[in-house]
Design an enzyme around this catalytic site. Sequence first.
Site: not given
Length: 428
Positions: A22, A93, A314, A341, A345, A388
């Site tokens: 990020s 994103g 996340d 996401k 997920r 992830r």
Amino acid sequence: MRIISKAKGPLRGEITAEADKSISHRAVIFPALARGESVVRNFLLAADTMSSYSCMKQLGVQIIRDGSLLRVQGKGIEGLQEPVDVLNCGNSGTTMRLLTGLLSARPFFSVLSGDASLNNRPMKRIINPLSSMGAKISARRQGNFPPLAVNGRNLHGIDYALPVASAQVKSALLLAALTADGETSITEPHKSRDHTERMLEAMGARIKHEGLQIIVSPDANLTPQEFIVPGDISSAAFFMVAAALVPGSELIIKGVGINPTRSGIIDVLIQMGCNIKIENKQIISGEPVADLIISGSELKAVEISGDIIPRLIDELPVIAVAMAGASGTSVVHDAQELRVKETDRIKAITSELKKMGISAEATEDGFIIEGRSGTIKGAQVNSHGDHRIAMSLAVAALLAEGETSISNPQAVDISFPGFWQEMVRLSR
Ligand code: S3P
């Protein structure tokens, strides 16, 4: 395909967390808005952040790169140039949403597109408020999905309450607000990660906070900075959970960003009975950073919902793995954002963990996991192309009898290209 076997013994030793994704995105975008050279150290070299890097170059920004060191030559917001081709945001994103906010207010035309996953993620969440500011953005399927075509123009400030906490939406609006006519007020229902506010404020942006409300005044003179990117708690999370679950482990993870808007996983693991020591706390480039020492423990079930969700959004897939190894029934609520996401997920993690014999039930806004309800066994599982999910399944594989084969393992390159190497080294 990657084959991971049950951990042969405790995870021990020291690792340095991969650079924060990020913050890296922001550290290559924001300096371009100042006049002069900003230096970025420890920039994350991964597919997602390289998408932001390439898009900024397409916008005419000169960036000199030496490994993970960037020198970004900012020419001010007005210095951005109309891109001659589509801006490819890849899987990211953050790249798409932040740049759409920024480019809505530039006097030129740009098109933003991504891979199959990104082009299926909802964009009305930024298009609606940006349109209220006067932006002209077209999108596929009733104006919700990328590619996005942006006809940039002068915007005006608005007063906007976000329906869901989202740092990407908040950041898109903050960037659009920098040059809008009048003030912009943004209010979130829960606090999402605040790296944008911290970094823009350090650069001299005029931002005021009142509880969950942020007020931006335009036309600040942004100045170049030195940004040192800390380790990513979202990448460290996989090893935190692995060390928590494998008996006898003691792992030191150095230089992890522990910004309170990101550190929900520490609170949850401690609540589950994990022993975590936080040492060498310091502030680096306006962000709290520390070393984490995690010891293997007997974990117990936990229920999570509400305000903490954006602080660990996340990490929920790997928290699901921690729950599978904990005694009792764990529940996650209020996490419907997980469905939009890189993959859905909720569906991806519950369906893959089930293949390993774990009792995992998807709900509308989260999941229910019955920990230690049976033997966790190796299986053929799929990352769904989501970084992830791939890394969470690798952690689950450390607990499983036999071998687990993970398809689409290269998905980790999105945020943590060295993941498999680190995994092999630590579980040897
Ligand atoms: C991010 C914000 C989060 C997070 C994403 C990265 C960011 O999404 O899930 O991986 O860098 O701003 P939200 O926009 O839903 O907060």
